[in-house]
Design a protein around this motif. Structure first.
Motif, PDB file in Angstrom:
ATOM      1  N   ASP A 574       0.780  -1.211  -0.044  1.00  0.00           N
ATOM      2  CA  ASP A 574       0.051  -0.049  -0.059  1.00  0.00           C
ATOM      3  C   ASP A 574       0.962   1.172   0.069  1.00  0.00           C
ATOM      4  O   ASP A 574       0.950   2.021   0.675  1.00  0.00           O
ATOM      5  CB  ASP A 574      -1.082   0.185   1.167  1.00  0.00           C
ATOM      6  CG  ASP A 574      -2.040   0.903   0.810  1.00  0.00           C
ATOM      7  OD1 ASP A 574      -2.228   1.574   0.027  1.00  0.00           O
ATOM      8  OD2 ASP A 574      -2.828   1.078   1.854  1.00  0.00           O
ATOM      9  N   GLY A 575       1.504   1.483  -1.119  1.00  0.00           N
ATOM     10  CA  GLY A 575       2.055   2.808  -1.219  1.00  0.00           C
ATOM     11  C   GLY A 575       3.624   2.886  -0.761  1.00  0.00           C
ATOM     12  O   GLY A 575       4.427   2.012  -0.431  1.00  0.00           O
ATOM     13  N   ARG A 576       3.799   4.187  -0.149  1.00  0.00           N
ATOM     14  CA  ARG A 576       5.162   4.854   0.483  1.00  0.00           C
ATOM     15  C   ARG A 576       5.057   5.029   1.864  1.00  0.00           C
ATOM     16  O   ARG A 576       4.063   5.239   2.346  1.00  0.00           O
ATOM     17  CB  ARG A 576       5.665   5.764  -0.330  1.00  0.00           C
ATOM     18  CG  ARG A 576       5.965   5.688  -1.688  1.00  0.00           C
ATOM     19  CD  ARG A 576       6.504   7.059  -2.280  1.00  0.00           C
ATOM     20  NE  ARG A 576       6.982   6.793  -3.510  1.00  0.00           N
ATOM     21  CZ  ARG A 576       7.555   7.917  -4.504  1.00  0.00           C
ATOM     22  NH1 ARG A 576       7.673   9.103  -3.973  1.00  0.00           N
ATOM     23  NH2 ARG A 576       7.706   7.708  -5.849  1.00  0.00           N
ATOM     24  N   ASP A 614       2.234   7.276   3.693  1.00  0.00           N
ATOM     25  CA  ASP A 614       1.470   7.929   2.957  1.00  0.00           C
ATOM     26  C   ASP A 614      -0.043   7.660   2.698  1.00  0.00           C
ATOM     27  O   ASP A 614      -0.866   8.508   2.560  1.00  0.00           O
ATOM     28  CB  ASP A 614       1.928   8.167   1.503  1.00  0.00           C
ATOM     29  CG  ASP A 614       3.573   8.852   1.593  1.00  0.00           C
ATOM     30  OD1 ASP A 614       3.822   9.456   2.588  1.00  0.00           O
ATOM     31  OD2 ASP A 614       4.259   8.708   0.439  1.00  0.00           O
ATOM     32  N   SER A 615      -0.316   6.304   2.762  1.00  0.00           N
ATOM     33  CA  SER A 615      -1.669   5.616   2.673  1.00  0.00           C
ATOM     34  C   SER A 615      -2.512   5.867   3.595  1.00  0.00           C
ATOM     35  O   SER A 615      -3.909   5.617   3.632  1.00  0.00           O
ATOM     36  CB  SER A 615      -1.583   4.389   2.009  1.00  0.00           C
ATOM     37  OG  SER A 615      -1.192   3.409   3.022  1.00  0.00           O
ATOM     38  N   VAL A 616      -1.968   6.304   4.850  1.00  0.00           N
ATOM     39  CA  VAL A 616      -2.773   6.126   6.212  1.00  0.00           C
ATOM     40  C   VAL A 616      -3.013   7.665   6.793  1.00  0.00           C
ATOM     41  O   VAL A 616      -1.800   8.279   6.745  1.00  0.00           O
ATOM     42  CB  VAL A 616      -2.383   5.484   7.171  1.00  0.00           C
ATOM     43  CG1 VAL A 616      -2.992   5.867   8.521  1.00  0.00           C
ATOM     44  CG2 VAL A 616      -1.933   3.908   6.962  1.00  0.00           C
ATOM     45  N   ASN A 621       0.219   8.522  11.954  1.00  0.00           N
ATOM     46  CA  ASN A 621       0.212   7.473  10.948  1.00  0.00           C
ATOM     47  C   ASN A 621       1.702   6.936  10.837  1.00  0.00           C
ATOM     48  O   ASN A 621       2.476   6.950   9.919  1.00  0.00           O
ATOM     49  CB  ASN A 621      -0.047   7.860   9.419  1.00  0.00           C
ATOM     50  CG  ASN A 621       0.513   9.333   9.325  1.00  0.00           C
ATOM     51  OD1 ASN A 621       1.078   9.907   9.871  1.00  0.00           O
ATOM     52  ND2 ASN A 621       0.571   9.409   7.874  1.00  0.00           N
ATOM     53  N   SER A 661      -4.458   2.248   9.768  1.00  0.00           N
ATOM     54  CA  SER A 661      -5.233   2.277   8.423  1.00  0.00           C
ATOM     55  C   SER A 661      -6.190   3.524   8.717  1.00  0.00           C
ATOM     56  O   SER A 661      -6.216   3.992   9.760  1.00  0.00           O
ATOM     57  CB  SER A 661      -5.694   0.964   7.818  1.00  0.00           C
ATOM     58  OG  SER A 661      -6.831   0.534   8.835  1.00  0.00           O
TER      59      SER A 661
END
Length: 733
Positions: A574-576, A614-616, A621, A661
């Motif tokens: 899930d991303g960076r 980044d995705s949270v 986060n 998340s």
């Protein structure tokens, strides 16, 4: 209780040192004898100070100082390393830069331990040294985003050395006796050593849990409290024989074996009281559980010396591991007869073969310099690391068809094969007497294949190319130096994380979901930068300041889904993510501060970590519930005649809220550990060691949080703290 223990803890910590100093002052003065100390070049070598590739080495004396029975207790006192979980309880995860979950690489003799092997079962007595590598090097796997901890088993062979230890540890809720034996000797061209350790532990404890729910408007919808009484008993042993042959041509052949066996059994009882609202699926559960684990590894190492200082190092190893587990669970509700009768039997076998080879050679070339030519020395090496592991795993779950039950039966078996290959080259050279550079290249490939009756066939291939560079610049004053490292590292998904079999929870909910693997996981890739400044002074004084940053691609976290009327958790990319940190460390003898100082050694460290996914959505986060702040503070004292030594160590680990998340979160409380020890050398052969761990006996609180458009859930668990007294008798013969 913990509040009342705090002043007692502080007093005990000081009394150990003060008492030792007083005893020395009251001892009648003897005629002073002039001491002559001779040091060779080996004594002047310091791996941390002199190696271009950054490394911190913890020797055997430091490892055994507190008489620990678990390597985790040793690691928690090292700068920049934290142990997860509650103090005094098994299962704590080893973390560098506050990161666990596979970001920290743990090696035994340079290789990863097999799946299911507990590092905690490794006795400190069988360890020769612990190497802490904060930046990756090509010789070891680059699956080390946070860093690498390499545990090296006993290798030093001394003539006619025999040591026997008996230890008894006891706390309010646990007891743990242990025994260890170390032997070594040399005869002509052959030398050998043998290490053995056996232990047993028992515990009986209560763990309370509270769970609260609220609707979308924040109005409480339910509240319930649970208690979990757990009684367990475990036992096991380590054996580590080693034989070394020195051949006539200067070659050496070494055989080293490590065997580990342990067994565990427990009975636990859970009871839930509902204050208001809906209760759980089962308000009472009774469980019995047992497991047996065995692991064996043997390797043969041949070192062949070539001309002009070159050598060829070849090693081959075979390993095997076997684990079985059985559990029985009874559960019911509202005082009615049990509606769940579940048995689970699991069995896994793993066989592995690995081979490593390294060719190394020094070489020198001359270059033009002011006033003539000068020589530039290089140390070049290249090699391979390859292996194959075969794993057979079965898990059979059976639910009785009782009135009012919904049986969930499953046969979750699979066969997996993991093949790995790594090729590397590295070079270290002195550009000037004050400037050295290390460069390395490593390519690693992994191929995982699995199949089973209950899963679709899995094939997951990945490879990572890792360029590495480290440099050491010594300043002209010869006391200060600067380090810089640029690295590319990664984290490969474990075999278990790739297998799409399902583990069901008893009371399924967003905070207690079922678990399932994901065969489509990709490795996480990281680019890293490390910078540090070190100042050395006096005899052993050190001040260090370090900073680091990692940029991570294909970040992996546990996703949560609602599927077929059940909550399921599985790992997803899930991303960076990004993590940053600073570390400050100081250690020095009191003699560098004042003349005629007592023989005190002081040390302190503090680590501050930040991260962002980044995705949270923020705030909080943080990556993998990263430990944001940790610190250690220690003092050791030794009498001038060396007959007594004592000291204490305080470790601090911050906690706080972390968002995992958009809907999940977790909270961990602060952890504080205060340990003290004293060692008396009764005579040339016998010693007595007394240690007290976790003097503050603080409770440890964790929370699991879930929040979406329909409402929220908060689950809180408290693990009670426990102080432990440990007495060890050591004898040499």
């Amino acid at each position: 209780m913990s509040i009342r223990l705090t002043p007692v803890a502080a007093a005990l910590s000081l009394c150990f040192v003060a008492g030792a100093a007083r005893a020395q002052a009251e001892r009648p003065k003897q005629e002073e004898m002039q001491k002559v100390e001779i040091k060779g070049s080996a004594a002047k070598y310091d791996a941390r100070r002199d190696d271009t590739a950054s490394k911190t080495v913890v020797n055997s004396e430091e490892i055994q100082k507190y008489g620990d029975t678990s390597v985790n207790d040793v690691l928690k006192r090292l700068p920049g390393i934290t142990i997860g979980g509650a103090p005094g309880r098994n299962g704590g995860e080893i973390r560098m830069r506050g990161l666990g979950a596979g970001y920290t690489q743990i090696l035994i003799n340079g290789e990863r331990a097999p799946a299911g092997f507990s590092i905690e079962s490794l006795a400190p007595e069988v360890i020769e040294r612990i190497e802490v590598l904060r930046a990756a090097s090509a010789e070891f796997s680059t699956q080390s985003i946070a860093g690498t901890i390499n545990i090296v088993l006993k290798k030093a062979l001394k003539a006619a050395q025999h040591e026997l230890k008996f230890s008894q540890a006891r706390g309010g809720k646990s007891s743990s006796p242990s025994m260890s034996l170390q032997m070594s000797d040399k005869r002509d061209g052959m030398s050998y050593s043998f290490g053995g350790n056996a232990w047993r532990y028992m515990y009986n404890r209560m763990t309370p849990t509270w769970e609260d729910g609220a609707d979308a408007d924040g109005v409480p919808s339910y509240a319930r409290a649970s208690t979990w009484r757990d009684q367990g008993r475990g036992q096991g042993f380590n054996l580590s024989p080693r034989i070394n042959w020195a051949l006539d041509n200067g070659d050496t052949v070494t055989s080293q074996t490590f065997l580990n066996w342990n067994t565990f059994a427990s009975n636990s009882h859970g009871r839930t009281e509902v204050e208001f609202g809906q209760g759980p699926d089962y308000d009472r559960t009774d469980n019995t559980y047992s497991n047996h684990n065995g692991f064996g590894r043997t390797d043969l190492n041949w070192v062949h010396k070539l001309e002009e200082g070159a050598k060829f190092d070849l090693k081959a190893a075979v390993s095997t591991a076997r684990s079985t587990a059985d559990s029985l669970q009874l559960a019911g509700n509202h005082g009615l007869p049990a509606t769940l009768y579940r048995t689970v039997h699991s069995d896994s076998e793993e066989q592995g073969f690995s081979t490593q080879g390294k060719y190394s050679t020094p070489y020198t070339f001359t270059r033009a310099a002011e006033g003539g030519a000068e020589a530039v020395e290089h140390a070049l090496s290249m090699g391979w690391d390859a292996g194959v592991t075969q794993r057979d795993d079965s898990r059979v779950q059976r639910d009785a068809d009782l009135p009012g039950s919904s049986p969930i039966n499953s046969d979750e078996g699979f066969t997996a094969k993991v093949t790995r290959l790594a090729l590397y080259g590295q070079d270290e050279w002195n550009i000037t007497p004050l400037w050295s550079v290390y460069t390395g290249l490593r390519w690693e490939g992994l191929d995982t294949r699995a199949d089973g009756d209950s899963i679709d066939a899995v094939q997951n291939r990945s490879s990572v190319f890792s360029p590495l560079m480290q440099t050491l610049i010594k300043l002209p004053n010869k006391k200060d130096q600067v380090r810089l490292a640029l690295t590319r590292t990664y984290k490969a998904p474990s075999t278990a994380a790739l297998i799409p079999r399902k583990f069901t929870s008893t009371n399924n909910s967003p905070t207690e979901p079922d678990r399932r693997g994901n065969p489509n996981l990709k490795p996480e890739l990281a680019l890293g930068l490390d910078v540090s400044f070190e100042h050395y002074w006096g005899d052993g004084g050190l001040l260090s300041a370090a900073a680091s940053v990692r940029r991570i691609e294909n970040y992996t976290h546990q996703g949560l889904f609602y599927e077929d009327q059940r909550w399921v958790s599985t790992a997803i990319n899930d991303g960076r993510a990004e993590t940053r940190g600073i570390e400050l460390e100081a250690k020095f003898p009191a003699s560098v501060l004042m003349d005629d100082a007592p023989k005190l050694d002081l040390r302190a460290s503090i680590s501050r970590n930040w991260s962002r996914v980044d995705s949270v959505p923020g705030p909080d986060n943080r990556l993998d519930q990263q430990v944001p702040l940790s610190a250690t503070l220690g003092i050791d004292y030794k009498t001038p005649d060396g007959q007594m030594s004592t000291g204490s160590n305080f470790s601090f680990r911050n906690g706080g809220l972390a968002r995992l998340s958009g809907t999940q979160g977790g909270y961990t409380s602060v952890r504080r550990d205060l340990d003290v020890y004293a060692l008396w050398k009764l005579d040339q052969q016998n010693s007595l060691r007394v240690a007290v761990s976790n003097l503050l006996a603080q409770d440890y609180t964790t929370e699991s949080l879930y929040n979406d458009a329909t409402g929220s859930i908060n689950r809180t668990t408290v693990a009670s703290g426990e102080t432990q007294l440990r007495i060890t008798v050591e004898t040499r013969f």
